[in-house]
Design a protein around this motif. Structure first.
Motif, short mmCIF file in Angstrom:
data_model
loop_
_atom_site.label_atom_id
_atom_site.label_comp_id
_atom_site.label_asym_id
_atom_site.label_seq_id
_atom_site.Cartn_x
_atom_site.Cartn_y
_atom_site.Cartn_z
N ARG A 290 0.83 -1.21 0.00
CA ARG A 290 0.00 0.00 0.00
C ARG A 290 0.86 1.25 0.00
N LEU B 172 2.62 1.70 -3.41
CA LEU B 172 1.68 2.17 -4.45
C LEU B 172 1.33 3.64 -4.22
N ASN B 173 1.12 4.00 -2.98
CA ASN B 173 0.79 5.40 -2.68
C ASN B 173 1.95 6.34 -3.03
N GLY C 243 3.67 5.89 -5.68
CA GLY C 243 3.77 5.89 -7.13
C GLY C 243 4.69 4.84 -7.72
N LEU D 263 -6.26 -0.07 -5.36
CA LEU D 263 -5.34 1.07 -5.26
C LEU D 263 -4.41 1.11 -6.47
N GLU E 217 -6.34 2.39 -9.38
CA GLU E 217 -6.60 3.83 -9.23
C GLU E 217 -5.35 4.64 -9.57
N LYS E 218 -4.18 4.14 -9.14
CA LYS E 218 -2.92 4.87 -9.37
C LYS E 218 -2.31 4.55 -10.74
N LYS E 219 -2.95 3.61 -11.47
CA LYS E 219 -2.43 3.18 -12.78
C LYS E 219 -1.01 2.63 -12.66
N LEU E 220 -0.82 1.73 -11.69
CA LEU E 220 0.47 1.12 -11.43
C LEU E 220 0.40 -0.40 -11.59
#
Length: 368
Positions: free
Chosen positions: A98, A101-102, A104, A126, A129-132
Motif C-alpha cells: 500500500r 503504491l501510494n 507511485g 489502489l 486507481e494509481k495506474k500502477l
C-alpha cells in the motif's frame, strides 16, 4: 533488436533470504538467458537500519551502486526507483505494498500476497486507481520448464485433466527453532498454508484453472482440513481439495506440511490417456516425465518421455523480466499471472483457514 534495452530500477524491501535470492538473480546477465530487450538495476535497499541495508548490499549487491536506507519509506520516496520488490513476512505485505503504491511505485509482492483476500482486493483497487503495475511474485509460473509442462498439458494427446495431486512440504525441525520463527509465529501468518500452500495451488491453477477446456471457471467447491501444531496453534499439515465441475470434471488434491519433506513425484497430473509427473522441488522443478497409456483408461504405460532443464542462478529473474516488460509496455497486470489468479489463491486460503479453524491474531488482518 534495435534501440536500447529498457532498464527497470528496483527498490528492495527487507533483507532476508528471499530478497537475497532475488537480488542475486537481478544481477545475472540477461543475454545469457537470451533476453536482450530489458535490464535490471538494484537501485536501493531498505531495512530496519542503515547498517543492515549496507551489509546486505556489501554482501549481495556490491557492484550495483545501490543506496542503503534505514527505512522502507525512504525507498518508496527515492525518485531513482521504479518498482518495489517486497520480501517481508506476508502479514506485512498489505502495509508495504500500500505504501509503495501510494508513493507511485510499481510492485512485485512475495506470496502469499497478503493475509487475506480483502487485503489483496484493496491493493488491486489502489493499483488500478494509481495506474500502477502489481503482481504476486509467483516465480514458478515463469520458469521455462513449467511453460513446457503447460504446453504438454494442453496440446491434447493426454486428453483433459481429471485429477491433480500436488504437495510442498519441508521439515523445519519445529521442535528446535524459536516460536518467533516465521513458520511458527501466528502473528507472521505462520504455518504450512500461507507459507507453502501457494506452490501446490500454482499447479492447480496451471493444470486445471488455466486449461482451455476449463474456460477460466473457478472451483465449484473447496474443502480443507488442518492439523494444528501444539507449539503455537499454526497449521503444521494442511490438505485441501478443489473441485472444478462447471466445465471440467476435475479435482485438485493439494497438501503442505512443515514437519516432513515432500514426496516424489511431488506433482502428478492424471489424464485418461496418461500422466505428467513432476519431481520436487515443485517451486523450481528440474525435470518432468510424461507417461502415455496404450489406450484411454488402461493405466498401461507404453511410452515415457523425461525432460530436464537447468539454468544459471536461482530462476527468480524470469518473474523480474515479466515485470520489466509489463512496465515497459504500460501494462497494469501480467497476462501470465494476472490478478484473478492471486485473488483465487487468497480466497481459497481464506476458506481453508475458516474450515480449519485457524484465525490469525487480532490486528494482523488490516482489511476485512
Amino acid at each position: 533488436m534495435s534501440g536500447q534495452p529498457f532498464t527497470l530500477r528496483w527498490g528492495i524491501i527487507a533483507t532476508g533470504g528471499i530478497s537475497k535470492a532475488f537480488v542475486l538473480d537481478l544481477q545475472a546477465d540477461p543475454k545469457k538467458r537470451d533476453v536482450h530487450d530489458i535490464l535490471h538495476q538494484v537501485a536501493a535497499v531498505g531495512s530496519r537500519s542503515v547498517e543492515s541495508a549496507k551489509k546486505f548490499i556489501d554482501e549481495h549487491a556490491s557492484g550495483t551502486n545501490a543506496k542503503a536506507y534505514g527505512s522502507y519509506a525512504e525507498v518508496y520516496r527515492d525518485p531513482d526507483v521504479d518498482a518495489i520488490y517486497i520480501g517481508t513476512p506476508h502479514t506485512m505485505h498489505h502495509e508495504n505494498a500500500r505504501d509503495a503504491l501510494n508513493a507511485g511505485k510499481h510492485v512485485l509482492c512475495e506470496k502469499a500476497t497478503t493475509s487475506n483476500a480483502p487485503e489483496l482486493r484493496a491493493l488491486l483497487a489502489l493499483a488500478k486507481e494509481k495506474k500502477l503495475f502489481f503482481m504476486e511474485a509467483m516465480w514458478t509460473r515463469f520458469q521455462p520448464l513449467v511453460k513446457e509442462i503447460k504446453q504438454v498439458a494442453e496440446e491434447g494427446s493426454l486428453g483433459v485433466p481429471v485429477v491433480l495431486h500436488a504437495d510442498l512440504s519441508g521439515d523445519f525441525d519445529v521442535e528446535n527453532i524459536p516460536k518467533s520463527h516465521r513458520i511458527l509465529d501466528p502473528k507472521l501468518g505462520g504455518g504450512a498454508l500461507l507459507d507453502l500452500g501457494p506452490y501446490p495451488m500454482i499447479w492447480a491453477v496451471l493444470a486445471l484453472y488455466e486449461h482451455p477446456a476449463n474456460k477460466k471457471a473457478r472451483p465449484t467447491s473447496i474443502s480443507g482440513s488442518m492439523l494444528k501444531s501444539p507449539l503455537t496453534g499454526v497449521d503444521s499439515s494442511t490438505s485441501f481439495t478443489l473441485n472444478f465441475t462447471e466445465t471440467l470434471q476435475a479435482q485438485a488434491i493439494l497438501s503442505c506440511s512443515i514437519t516432513l519433506p515432500s514426496p516424489a513425484p511431488a506433482v502428478t497430473i492424471r489424464y485418461r490417456d496418461g500422466n505428467i509427473l513432476v519431481q520436487p522441488p515443485i517451486y523450481r522443478p528440474t525435470s518432468f516425465t510424461v507417461q502415455y497409456f496404450d489406450k484411454p483408461g488402461s493405466g498401461k504405460v507404453v511410452r515415457e518421455e523425461t525432460r530436464m532443464f537447468s539454468h544459471v542462478g536461482g530462476g527468480w529473474y524470469y518473474e523480474a523480466d515479466e515485470v520489466a516488460r509489463c512496465v515497459k509496455d504500460g501494462k497494469l497486470e501480467s497476462e501470465t499471472w494476472g490478478h484473478d489468479k492471486s485473488v483465487l489463491l487468497m480466497e481459497v486460503f481464506d476458506e481453508v483457514r475458516k474450515q480449519g479453524g485457524y484465525q490469525l491474531p487480532e490486528g494482523v488482518e488490516k482489511v476485512h
